[in-house]
Design an enzyme around this catalytic site. Structure first.
Site, PDB file in Angstrom:
ATOM      1  N   SER A 122      87.830 -31.706  -4.206  1.00 45.94           N
ATOM      2  CA  SER A 122      88.071 -32.031  -5.623  1.00 45.94           C
ATOM      3  C   SER A 122      88.886 -30.978  -6.358  1.00 45.94           C
ATOM      4  CB  SER A 122      86.760 -32.271  -6.366  1.00 45.94           C
ATOM      5  OG  SER A 122      86.142 -33.420  -5.891  1.00 45.94           O
ATOM      6  N   ASP A 168      83.571 -36.911  -8.717  1.00 46.37           N
ATOM      7  CA  ASP A 168      84.171 -35.575  -8.689  1.00 46.37           C
ATOM      8  C   ASP A 168      84.163 -34.906 -10.062  1.00 46.37           C
ATOM      9  OD1 ASP A 168      84.696 -36.461  -6.139  1.00 46.37           O
ATOM     10  OD2 ASP A 168      86.808 -36.876  -6.533  1.00 46.37           O
TER      11      ASP A 168
HETATM   12  C1  GLA Z   1      86.567 -39.396  -3.631  1.00 47.77           C
HETATM   13  C2  GLA Z   1      86.547 -40.062  -5.007  1.00 47.77           C
HETATM   14  C3  GLA Z   1      85.128 -40.183  -5.539  1.00 47.77           C
HETATM   15  C4  GLA Z   1      84.197 -40.822  -4.518  1.00 47.77           C
HETATM   16  C5  GLA Z   1      84.356 -40.166  -3.149  1.00 47.77           C
HETATM   17  C6  GLA Z   1      83.576 -40.867  -2.087  1.00 47.77           C
HETATM   18  O1  GLA Z   1      86.135 -38.079  -3.731  1.00 47.77           O
HETATM   19  O2  GLA Z   1      87.318 -39.305  -5.907  1.00 47.77           O
HETATM   20  O3  GLA Z   1      85.123 -40.902  -6.744  1.00 47.77           O
HETATM   21  O4  GLA Z   1      84.402 -42.206  -4.447  1.00 47.77           O
HETATM   22  O5  GLA Z   1      85.723 -40.124  -2.748  1.00 47.77           O
HETATM   23  O6  GLA Z   1      82.222 -40.737  -2.313  1.00 47.77           O
END
Ligand code: GLA
Length: 374
Positions: A122, A168
């Site tokens: 993230s 995230d």
């Molecule tokens: C990414 C997305 C989140 C979530 C994850 C899987 O990180 O940004 O919103 O869906 O994948 O859990």
């Protein structure tokens, strides 16, 4: 030097004065509850000590200049501009605040980050959330903390154009040190769950597979669409409302597998919470490993590097291991005895060498604080 100190130093170097302040927001790992957020389900992330920091001051007119330590580039934009690339995560925050009717002050910002980029930890959410926190403070806006993840998510969905859920940004803003964040992605109700593994002689090891993300965007959208189709066939608002017996009513095997992941994963989050509440930390390991198997076999978002890392970690004595984040590359987390962290990391590196994969990176993750002034 911390990212905050580097952002501060870059600001002074560029502008020859002190910034008004420095703000920072973390990357995250998700302990369990993957691809459940956009199904109105449950997630359980915690924040990493790795942060993206923003130093800023205000400008008298509504224009923005943002400089990245990484590229050395300065991107300038005004309110109506459509910005691409990394600076879109900054311009998108200005856009969403203005769209919500807030008066956003012009600003000069410098950015430095310790969150690995493209590793599924993230980094983009940490940038959005650091900038959001900075601008809210600089402008003195009255936006409750609980409302901020939705704004940051809209940057991703409506400005950058990626259909992600709210996991995230919630993690980056709402997590607190020492805790994992239990969140119901329908009601947005949250609860801090104490997650003191060290007291139990345990640790979470993060293994960055460094596997290249391939087709991640399109595949993510396809998974989300399949879940929405399954919910529509079942006549429920979201897969959060479905139970395993419903799977028999779905039209084809692919939808069954996609929905089975979402339904069983939600239950695994609830089971994990139960165990954590009673201090049975080691016992969450099998739930993590089952989550990985479901993401591999039913949801099909793993890649060989993720599967090899999980198997090698388990063989080396991890209590459980799973991919974390969206998948298609990125990181694995493993629950290990604190004194076995290096052994497990070495075992994964050895397995990667045997498979001809790039050398992975590994670090121990401690649940850290969410966004704030640095
Ligand atoms: C990414 C997305 C989140 C979530 C994850 C899987 O990180 O940004 O919103 O869906 O994948 O859990």
């Amino acid at each position: 030097m911390t990212a905050a100190a580097r952002a501060h130093g870059l600001f002074q170097h560029l502008y020859g004065i002190e910034p008004v302040g420095v703000w920072a927001a973390p990357g995250r790992v998700n302990l369990i509850g993957e691809h459940t957020d956009y199904n109105d389900g449950f997630v359980l992330p915690f924040a990493l000590p790795h942060r993206t920091a923003v130093a800023a001051d205000v400008l008298p007119e509504q224009r923005w200049a943002v400089t990245s330590e990484l590229t050395g580039e300065t991107v300038e934009f005004t309110l109506d501009a459509k910005v691409d690339g990394w600076a879109a995560y900054v311009a998108g925050v200005v856009w969403v605040l203005a769209e919500q009717g807030h008066r956003v002050p012009g600003a000069r910002l410098t950015v430095a980050s310790d969150v690995p980029i493209g590793s599924g930890l993230s980094s983009s959410a940490s940038l959005e959330c650091a900038v959001l926190t900075a601008l809210v403070d600089l402008a003195g806006l009255d936006i409750p903390i609980a409302d901020r993840p939705r704004l940051a998510q809209r940057v991703e969905n409506d400005y950058v154009g990626v259909p992600t859920g709210i996991l995230d940004q919630s993690a980056s803003i709402l997590c607190t040190a020492g805790n994992a964040l239990f969140m119901d992605c329908r009601s947005l109700r949250t609860e801090q769950i104490p997650f003191d593994l060290a007291a139990d002689g345990l640790a979470i090891l993060v293994i960055d597979t460094r596997a290249p993300h391939q087709h991640a965007g399109g595949e993510y959208a396809a998974r989300r669409a399949a879940c929405e189709q399954a919910a529509a066939e079942l006549g429920v608002a979201a897969l959060r409302d479905a139970v395993p017996a419903d799977l028999d009513r779905l039209s084809d095997d692919l939808l069954v597998r996609r929905a089975r992941h979402a339904i069983t994963e939600n239950q695994r989050v609830l089971d994990t919470i139960e165990l954590l509440r009673s201090g049975r930390h080691r016992e969450i390991g099998p739930l993590m490993t089952a989550s990985h198997a479901s993401l591999r076999d039913d949801f099909e978002v793993t890649v060989p590097e993720l599967d090899v890392a999980v198997t090698a970690a388990l063989t080396a004595g991890a209590y459980g291991a799973r991919m974390t984040g969206g998948g298609f590359g990125g990181c694995v987390i493993a629950l290990v005895d604190a004194d076995r962290v290096d052994n497990v990391a070495d075992a994964v590196a050895k397995a990667f060498a045997e498979h001809g994969f790039a050398e992975p990176a590994a670090f121990k993750a401690v649940p850290s604080a969410g966004a704030g002034a640095a």
